[in-house]
Scaffold this active site. Structure first.
Site, PDB file in Angstrom:
ATOM      1  N   ASP A 183    -111.584  -1.017-103.705  1.00 13.11           N
ATOM      2  CA  ASP A 183    -111.949  -0.044-102.674  1.00 13.11           C
ATOM      3  C   ASP A 183    -111.532  -0.545-101.299  1.00 13.11           C
ATOM      4  O   ASP A 183    -111.061  -1.658-101.156  1.00 13.11           O
ATOM      5  CB  ASP A 183    -113.481   0.122-102.644  1.00 13.11           C
ATOM      6  CG  ASP A 183    -113.981   0.841-103.878  1.00 13.11           C
ATOM      7  OD1 ASP A 183    -113.153   1.327-104.657  1.00 13.11           O
ATOM      8  OD2 ASP A 183    -115.213   0.901-104.034  1.00 13.11           O
TER       9      ASP A 183
ATOM     10  N   LYS B  84    -111.904   5.660-101.741  1.00 10.87           N
ATOM     11  CA  LYS B  84    -112.193   7.057-101.450  1.00 10.87           C
ATOM     12  C   LYS B  84    -112.820   7.228-100.080  1.00 10.87           C
ATOM     13  O   LYS B  84    -112.674   8.265 -99.461  1.00 10.87           O
ATOM     14  CB  LYS B  84    -113.194   7.610-102.477  1.00 10.87           C
ATOM     15  CG  LYS B  84    -112.553   8.087-103.739  1.00 10.87           C
ATOM     16  CD  LYS B  84    -113.601   8.486-104.763  1.00 10.87           C
ATOM     17  CE  LYS B  84    -114.382   7.315-105.274  1.00 10.87           C
ATOM     18  NZ  LYS B  84    -113.554   6.319-105.973  1.00 10.87           N
TER      19      LYS B  84
ATOM     20  N   MET C 226    -124.417   5.667 -96.139  1.00 10.19           N
ATOM     21  CA  MET C 226    -123.512   6.797 -95.852  1.00 10.19           C
ATOM     22  C   MET C 226    -124.176   7.843 -94.975  1.00 10.19           C
ATOM     23  O   MET C 226    -123.888   9.033 -95.106  1.00 10.19           O
ATOM     24  CB  MET C 226    -123.061   7.460 -97.180  1.00 10.19           C
ATOM     25  CG  MET C 226    -122.342   6.506 -98.099  1.00 10.19           C
ATOM     26  SD  MET C 226    -122.057   7.185 -99.744  1.00 10.19           S
ATOM     27  CE  MET C 226    -123.667   7.035-100.501  1.00 10.19           C
TER      28      MET C 226
HETATM   29  N1  SAH Z   1    -121.810  -0.199-103.382  1.00  7.60           N
HETATM   30  C1  SAH Z   1    -122.017  -0.366-101.957  1.00  7.60           C
HETATM   31  C2  SAH Z   1    -122.307   0.939-101.251  1.00  7.60           C
HETATM   32  C3  SAH Z   1    -121.167   1.925-101.288  1.00  7.60           C
HETATM   33  S1  SAH Z   1    -121.514   3.412-100.421  1.00  7.60           S
HETATM   34  C4  SAH Z   1    -123.127  -1.390-101.731  1.00  7.60           C
HETATM   35  O1  SAH Z   1    -123.845  -1.744-102.673  1.00  7.60           O
HETATM   36  O2  SAH Z   1    -123.286  -1.849-100.593  1.00  7.60           O
HETATM   37  C5  SAH Z   1    -120.788   3.083 -98.845  1.00  7.60           C
HETATM   38  C6  SAH Z   1    -121.854   2.914 -97.816  1.00  7.60           C
HETATM   39  O3  SAH Z   1    -122.391   1.587 -97.888  1.00  7.60           O
HETATM   40  C7  SAH Z   1    -121.380   3.043 -96.378  1.00  7.60           C
HETATM   41  O4  SAH Z   1    -121.297   4.393 -95.985  1.00  7.60           O
HETATM   42  C8  SAH Z   1    -122.482   2.314 -95.644  1.00  7.60           C
HETATM   43  O5  SAH Z   1    -123.627   3.092 -95.519  1.00  7.60           O
HETATM   44  C9  SAH Z   1    -122.786   1.195 -96.605  1.00  7.60           C
HETATM   45  N2  SAH Z   1    -122.050  -0.022 -96.251  1.00  7.60           N
HETATM   46  C10 SAH Z   1    -121.108  -0.640 -96.979  1.00  7.60           C
HETATM   47  N3  SAH Z   1    -120.690  -1.755 -96.341  1.00  7.60           N
HETATM   48  C11 SAH Z   1    -121.395  -1.842 -95.194  1.00  7.60           C
HETATM   49  C12 SAH Z   1    -121.447  -2.755 -94.128  1.00  7.60           C
HETATM   50  N4  SAH Z   1    -120.659  -3.835 -94.095  1.00  7.60           N
HETATM   51  N5  SAH Z   1    -122.315  -2.525 -93.119  1.00  7.60           N
HETATM   52  C13 SAH Z   1    -123.115  -1.451 -93.125  1.00  7.60           C
HETATM   53  N6  SAH Z   1    -123.105  -0.558 -94.111  1.00  7.60           N
HETATM   54  C14 SAH Z   1    -122.259  -0.735 -95.140  1.00  7.60           C
END
Ligand code: SAH
Length: 483
Positions: A35, A57, A172
């Site tokens: 990703d 995505k 998100m």
């Molecule tokens: N599988 C991932 C989440 C994927 S959905 C996990 O477990 O973290 C994607 C969302 O994750 C983003 O829209 C945001 O809300 C959050 N996210 C991912 N990386 C981030 C980061 N470094 N800082 C803040 N939010 C993050």
């Protein structure tokens, strides 16, 4: 024969938060489907020849539909490959890892799941917010903020969420922030309940906004908070005022370019990162070993070694450390002394000042008739000249040379925009300039007088010079300058 698929979490962004298992599997993979929101350093662990495929995505840019990702997974696994499906955070937390596991099970393809550190816990932790805390929050809910809460088909039960007795963590949810706040207040949460929005959590440039349900939407818009961000609602958010630690590190918010050879840069870079700096690695120089014959040590009463690289190469040439018995061993700099000690040699002379002049002084009362100086091919002549003046015979043994390493445009630009550029040798200055590196703009940090002289030769005045002239001394000088 079918391959195997590993559904692997890459953590929230800081490459230090990759798991040991993730790194191991990335290194073994034939194919990595990844990703956008993964630490880009993660892919550096891939073996040469591994196929890296972007199937992201999220956000702007290319969007790969989930069906195409599914097709890739099946195709590569059926071809017998080891496939790593690498996802940001944890693969089973809003990562569609569950769907991919179902697909693989249905297709009869073996798979393994490697959990990752999820952004919903990691970003708050880096902002100084524990998601649970005795007496403040005895539960935590992970919620998608992706959907529009005002739409009737919303799957989220907003009244139930509002009534949830604990911390709410929205993924998100940046664009839906106004609606999220509104719905929670309508559902009975206090308008002055603390809310934290953590943007780019655990990454350089992490920003945290501490607000309340009443004003969070307006303030996030004013501060132009963008995805990726985690929104956390609950009294624990206010603990940030007490617990925030990231921003307190002494080099927080500073960007520092390191021009050392890649092989040596990591220790300095790691130390600077630990102190909170964002580090740009801009290695303008590379160490190239030179072919050297084993010297006949019986002829010498002094062996002088001028750098850690020299120490390693020199000891590689010896068959037996006892060949140095009875010979005075001198080393310039604590790093050189350490490298010798690691090979079982305790240097007899290590000058206070880590420069050739320092060694000349330290040797004043040491009798020398014939000396061997093990060094880089382009070293300075201070030491051999001084020994010859004293009547000693001097042989020089060139063990390695430093050569130019080209810098990519993006690296040059990042270094030019940094707060500091650090130089740990005269040759790093020369090669940095040769590679198109700019001495204009950032503050220039020099490890010592020879390096400062090289900067002046290029018309630049060092803003700070380390004393002692060692990497640790350089870090201290940066701390003083930044403080
Ligand atoms: N599988 C991932 C989440 C994927 S959905 C996990 O477990 O973290 C994607 C969302 O994750 C983003 O829209 C945001 O809300 C959050 N996210 C991912 N990386 C981030 C980061 N470094 N800082 C803040 N939010 C993050």
């Amino acid at each position: 024969m079918s391959g195997i698929v590993h559904l692997v979490g890459a953590g929230p962004g800081d490459p230090g938060l990759l798991t040991v298992r993730a790194v191991e599997l990335i290194a073994q993979a034939d194919v990595i489907l990844h990703d956008r929101l993964i630490p880009h350093e993660a892919l550096a662990h891939a073996r040469e020849g591994a196929e890296l495929v972007y199937v992201g995505k999220e956000g702007a840019g290319a969007q790969v539909p989930q069906e195409a990702t599914h097709a890739f997974l099946l195709e590569h696994a059926r071809a017998g490959r080891r496939v790593v499906r690498l996802k940001g955070g944890d693969p089973f937390v809003f990562g569609r890892g569950g769907e991919e596991a179902q697909l693989l099970r249905a297709a009869g393809i073996p798979f393994e799941v490697v959990p990752g550190i999820t952004a919903g816990v990691a970003a708050p932790a880096y902002a100084g917010i524990p998601v649970t805390q005795r007496e403040l929050a005895s539960g935590v809910a992970f919620v998608t903020g992706h959907e529009d809460p005002s739409k009737p088909e919303s799957q989220l039960d907003w009244p139930a969420l509002a009534a949830f007795p604990g911390t709410l963590v929205f993924y998100m949810g940046v664009r839906a922030l106004p609606r999220i706040a509104e719905q929670l207040i309508q559902g009975g949460r206090a308008a002055d309940e603390p809310v934290a929005v953590v943007e780019r959590g655990t990454l350089p440039g992490q920003r945290t906004l501490l607000a309340t349900l009443a004003d969070v939407a307006e303030r996030a818009a004013a501060e132009k908070i963008k995805a990726p961000a985690i929104t956390l609602v609950g009294p624990v958010a206010a603990l940030r005022e007490e617990i925030a630690w990231l921003e307190r590190r002494p080099l927080h918010g500073r960007t520092i370019a390191v021009t050392r050879a890649r092989a040596q840069a990591s220790a300095l870079a790691a130390r600077l990162r630990e102190l909170g700096a964002a580090v740009v690695e801009a290695p303008a120089i590379r160490i190239e070993p030179l072919p050297a014959a084993k010297p006949d040590l019986a002829r010498y009463d002094l062996v002088a070694i001028t750098s850690p690289n020299g120490a390693e190469r020199f000891m590689d040439l010896l068959r037996d450390a006892r060949e140095l018995a009875g010979i005075t061993v001198a080393a310039i700099g604590p790093g050189t002394a350490r490298a010798l000690r690691e090979r079982g040699i305790e240097p007899d002379v290590v000058p206070q000042r880590a420069v050739a002049e320092g060694l000349v002084e330290a040797l004043e009362d040491v009798p020398v008739t014939r000396a061997l100086i093990a060094r880089a091919s382009e070293g300075r002549d201070v030491l051999p000249n001084a020994l010859r003046e004293r009547g000693a015979e001097v042989d020089e043994l060139a063990l390695y040379e430093t050569v130019a390493e080209p810098l990519e445009e993006a690296t040059r630009a990042a270094a030019a925009a940094a707060d500091y550029v650090t130089f740990t040798s005269a040759s790093s200055v020369r090669f940095y300039v040769q590679a198109g590196g700019s001495l204009d703009g950032p503050r220039l940090a020099s490890i010592g007088p020879a390096t400062s002289a090289a900067l002046r030769e290029h018309g630049a005045e060092p803003d700070l010079e380390a004393d002692p002239h060692t990497p640790d001394g350089l870090v201290d000088a940066l701390l003083r300058d930044a403080g």
